[in-house]
Design a protein around this motif. Structure first.
Motif, PDB file in Angstrom:
ATOM      1  N   ARG A 256     -13.725   8.313 -34.552  1.00 26.94           N
ATOM      2  CA  ARG A 256     -14.632   8.883 -33.549  1.00 26.94           C
ATOM      3  C   ARG A 256     -16.092   8.669 -33.958  1.00 26.94           C
ATOM      4  O   ARG A 256     -16.932   8.300 -33.136  1.00 26.94           O
TER       5      ARG A 256
ATOM      6  N   GLU B 279      -8.816  10.049 -37.647  1.00 29.31           N
ATOM      7  CA  GLU B 279      -9.268  10.231 -36.262  1.00 29.31           C
ATOM      8  C   GLU B 279     -10.756  10.565 -36.212  1.00 29.31           C
ATOM      9  O   GLU B 279     -11.486  10.050 -35.372  1.00 29.31           O
ATOM     10  N   GLU B 280     -11.202  11.426 -37.111  1.00 29.43           N
ATOM     11  CA  GLU B 280     -12.617  11.799 -37.149  1.00 29.43           C
ATOM     12  C   GLU B 280     -13.495  10.605 -37.523  1.00 29.43           C
ATOM     13  O   GLU B 280     -14.545  10.383 -36.916  1.00 29.43           O
TER      14      GLU B 280
END
Length: 181
Positions: A36, A32-33
């Motif tokens: 992003r 997810e990071e």
């Protein structure tokens, strides 16, 4: 003694299962990071395109206004208010210093392999010269110099941002491929 051994065998798979769950949660957070960060890099690249488009629009408006006959009337009114215009040689020197400082800052960030510091000042500085040149020369003879100086700086900054984004996205994809499923 055999009861103790059996008990330890039973608890080890549960602990191993807990560690695998924790590692999969950490891998999902990492995914997810990274996603992003990739989205932020794409936004940085698009901001450079928007900056180029804005500069081209302001340049077209400045060229159009400098070719209008009303511009000479405005120039006369501005001369009454502010006095005589600055000499064109002085404007050339200030434009050259502004361009050179922007060029050095961009190349300095590129040489340090740092994140691009794209900001709206890169658009505002070249466009600030349009009114000065229109005030000093209503014929618009200096438009190509201001346009080329601004365009070179913006293209260089955008090219650096795209190269940086491509490199970091490739590294993020490599990290994603090494993460456990």
């Amino acid at each position: 003694m055999s009861g103790h051994a059996i008990e330890q065998i039973k608890t080890k798979p549960a602990a191993a299962l807990g560690r695998s769950v924790e590692s999969s949660i950490a891998a999902n957070r990492c995914r997810e990071e990274l996603a992003r960060n990739v989205d932020e890099l794409h936004a940085l690249s698009r901001r450079g395109l928007w900056g180029l488009l804005l500069f081209l629009g302001v340049s077209a408006a400045a060229l159009y206004l400098s070719q209008m006959e009303a511009c000479s009337l405005i120039q006369l009114q501005l001369k009454e208010i502010f006095g005589p215009p600055p000499p064109s040689d002085l404007l050339h020197v200030v434009l050259a210093v502004s361009w050179l400082s922007g060029f050095v800052l961009i190349l300095g960030r590129r040489g340090a392999d740092g994140k691009p510091g794209y900001n709206w000042c890169n658009i505002a500085l070249p466009t600030a010269f349009y009114p000065l040149y229109v005030f000093s020369d209503a014929a618009g003879a200096y438009f190509p110099a201001v346009f080329c100086a601004g365009l070179v700086i913006l293209l260089l900054e955008h090219g650096f941002a795209v190269c940086y984004a491509r490199k970091v996205i490739r590294e993020a994809n490599d990290r994603l491929s090494r993460l456990p499923l």
